[in-house]
Design a protein around this motif. Structure first.
Motif, PDB file in Angstrom:
ATOM      1  N   GLU A   6      40.345  30.757  22.030  1.00  0.00           N
ATOM      2  CA  GLU A   6      39.744  30.819  20.695  1.00  0.00           C
ATOM      3  C   GLU A   6      38.329  31.398  20.769  1.00  0.00           C
ATOM      4  OE1 GLU A   6      39.960  26.907  19.142  1.00  0.00           O
ATOM      5  OE2 GLU A   6      42.078  27.058  18.568  1.00  0.00           O
ATOM      6  N   ASP A   9      38.620  35.110  21.283  1.00  0.00           N
ATOM      7  CA  ASP A   9      38.990  35.761  20.031  1.00  0.00           C
ATOM      8  C   ASP A   9      37.803  35.852  19.083  1.00  0.00           C
ATOM      9  OD1 ASP A   9      41.544  36.281  20.787  1.00  0.00           O
ATOM     10  OD2 ASP A   9      42.436  34.551  19.769  1.00  0.00           O
ATOM     11  N   ARG A  32      46.825  43.119  15.635  1.00  0.00           N
ATOM     12  CA  ARG A  32      46.868  41.652  15.732  1.00  0.00           C
ATOM     13  C   ARG A  32      46.478  40.992  14.404  1.00  0.00           C
ATOM     14  NH1 ARG A  32      43.543  39.009  20.366  1.00  0.00           N
ATOM     15  NH2 ARG A  32      44.454  37.183  19.308  1.00  0.00           N
ATOM     16  N   HIS A  35      49.164  40.142  11.855  1.00  0.00           N
ATOM     17  CA  HIS A  35      50.159  39.102  12.150  1.00  0.00           C
ATOM     18  C   HIS A  35      49.546  37.727  12.391  1.00  0.00           C
ATOM     19  CE1 HIS A  35      53.023  42.364  12.523  1.00  0.00           C
ATOM     20  NE2 HIS A  35      52.275  42.937  13.464  1.00  0.00           N
ATOM     21  N   ASP A  36      48.231  37.645  12.472  1.00  0.00           N
ATOM     22  CA  ASP A  36      47.580  36.385  12.846  1.00  0.00           C
ATOM     23  C   ASP A  36      46.657  35.921  11.709  1.00  0.00           C
ATOM     24  OD1 ASP A  36      45.954  34.371  13.977  1.00  0.00           O
ATOM     25  OD2 ASP A  36      46.222  35.186  15.982  1.00  0.00           O
ATOM     26  N   ASP A  37      47.110  34.929  10.943  1.00  0.00           N
ATOM     27  CA  ASP A  37      46.322  34.434   9.804  1.00  0.00           C
ATOM     28  C   ASP A  37      44.981  33.867  10.257  1.00  0.00           C
ATOM     29  OD1 ASP A  37      48.379  35.155   8.178  1.00  0.00           O
ATOM     30  OD2 ASP A  37      49.228  33.144   8.008  1.00  0.00           O
ATOM     31  N   GLY A  38      44.974  33.142  11.378  1.00  0.00           N
ATOM     32  CA  GLY A  38      43.730  32.552  11.873  1.00  0.00           C
ATOM     33  C   GLY A  38      42.724  33.613  12.268  1.00  0.00           C
ATOM     34  N   LEU A  39      43.218  34.687  12.853  1.00  0.00           N
ATOM     35  CA  LEU A  39      42.348  35.785  13.271  1.00  0.00           C
ATOM     36  C   LEU A  39      41.764  36.498  12.053  1.00  0.00           C
ATOM     37  CD1 LEU A  39      41.665  36.634  16.158  1.00  0.00           C
ATOM     38  CD2 LEU A  39      43.305  38.506  15.923  1.00  0.00           C
ATOM     39  N   ARG A  40      42.584  36.654  11.004  1.00  0.00           N
ATOM     40  CA  ARG A  40      42.080  37.287   9.777  1.00  0.00           C
ATOM     41  C   ARG A  40      41.004  36.435   9.128  1.00  0.00           C
ATOM     42  NH1 ARG A  40      47.504  38.618   8.558  1.00  0.00           N
ATOM     43  NH2 ARG A  40      47.596  36.974   6.990  1.00  0.00           N
TER      44      ARG A  40
END
Length: 225
Positions: A6, A9, A32, A35-40
Motif C-alpha cells: 500500500e 502504491d 491499473r 481496474h482498481d477502485d482503491g488506487l483510483r
C-alpha cells in the motif's frame, strides 16, 4: 506485507499524478487505475492535495522599479547622446538579439493555453444548481468555469464521471474543484466523449465509500465542442 504494498502504491500514485513516470510505466499504471477502485481513490486524493497546494500561493505584484533595475543591469547607466554611427548600429543589433533571446525563453517557459475540446452543462430543473465543465484533451485538464448552488450545512457536492456501464469515478468535491483545474487520468481521458458527469449530495469532504452515497442531483453528457 500488505502495508508495504500500500505504501509503494501511494508513492507510485503521487509520481503518476505529478507526471514523473516514464511513458511506458505511466501507461501500465493508468491501466491499473481502470481496474482498481482503491488506487483510483488514492489518485483523486493526491490530485486534490496538489491542487490545494497551488491555491495557497498568493500572486505577488512586482515593484514599479523592477523594469528600470533590469534595464540598468543589462545596459548600465544611460549614456549621453552621441551622433548616430557604428556604435549605434552595434548597440541596436545587440539589443535586438537580446530581445529575441528573451522572447524565445518566454515562449519556452510559458504554459500551454487551456483550449477546451469537450464540455458538459449540469443544470437542475429549477435552475438553482448549475455547473459548466470544460475539458482540454491536450492538457487532460478539467475546469469548472461557472458554478451556482450551495450544499446544505455539513454536506458537499461531489462530481463523478460515468463511462458506459462502469462504476462512477469521483473527480472530487466541488469546494475544491471550482478553485482550479484538475488532471484526468489518461485511462479515463480517452473515454470522456459521450460519458456522463453527475453531481451528488455527499457528507462533508465527499463520499466515504468511493461511490455515491447521497442523492444524485443532476447529470449531463460530455460532448465535443
Amino acid at each position: 506485507m500488505t502495508d508495504i504494498k500500500e505504501n509503494q502504491d501511494t508513492v507510485l500514485v503521487a509520481e503518476y499524478t505529478l507526471g514523473l513516470m516514464e511513458p511506458k510505466e505511466a501507461k501500465d499504471f493508468a491501466e491499473r487505475l481502470t481496474h482498481d477502485d482503491g488506487l483510483r481513490a488514492e489518485y483523486i486524493r493526491w490530485t486534490e492535495y496538489f491542487a490545494k497546494l497551488s491555491n495557497e500561493i498568493e500572486a505577488v505584484e512586482p515593484p514599479e522599479s523592477l523594469k528600470a533595475d533590469i534595464q540598468k543591469r543589462l545596459f548600465g547607466e544611460p549614456e549621453p547622446e552621441r551622433t548616430p554611427g557604428r556604435w549605434f548600429n552595434i548597440r541596436w543589433a545587440g539589443g535586438l538579439a537580446l530581445a529575441l533571446i528573451l522572447a524565445i525563453v518566454v515562449l519556452i517557459d510559458s504554459p500551454a493555453p487551456f483550449t477546451p475540446t469537450y464540455t458538459a452543462q449540469l443544470t437542475s430543473a429549477d435552475n438553482n444548481l448549475a455547473v459548466t465543465a470544460l475539458y482540454d484533451e491536450q492538457l487532460q485538464s478539467l475546469k469548472m468555469t461557472s458554478f451556482t448552488g450551495t450544499p446544505e450545512a455539513g454536506r458537499d457536492f461531489e462530481l463523478w464521471v460515468i463511462i458506459g456501464d462502469q462504476p462512477p469515478v469521483s473527480l472530487g468535491v466541488m469546494s475544491s474543484l471550482k478553485k482550479g483545474a484538475i488532471t484526468i487520468a489518461p485511462a479515463l481521458a480517452k473515454s470522456l466523449n459521450g460519458a456522463t458527469l453527475a453531481l451528488s449530495d455527499e457528507p462533508l469532504g465527499g463520499s466515504p465509500t468511493g461511490s455515491p452515497t447521497g442523492t444524485v442531483l443532476v447529470t449531463a453528457t460530455i460532448q465535443a465542442i
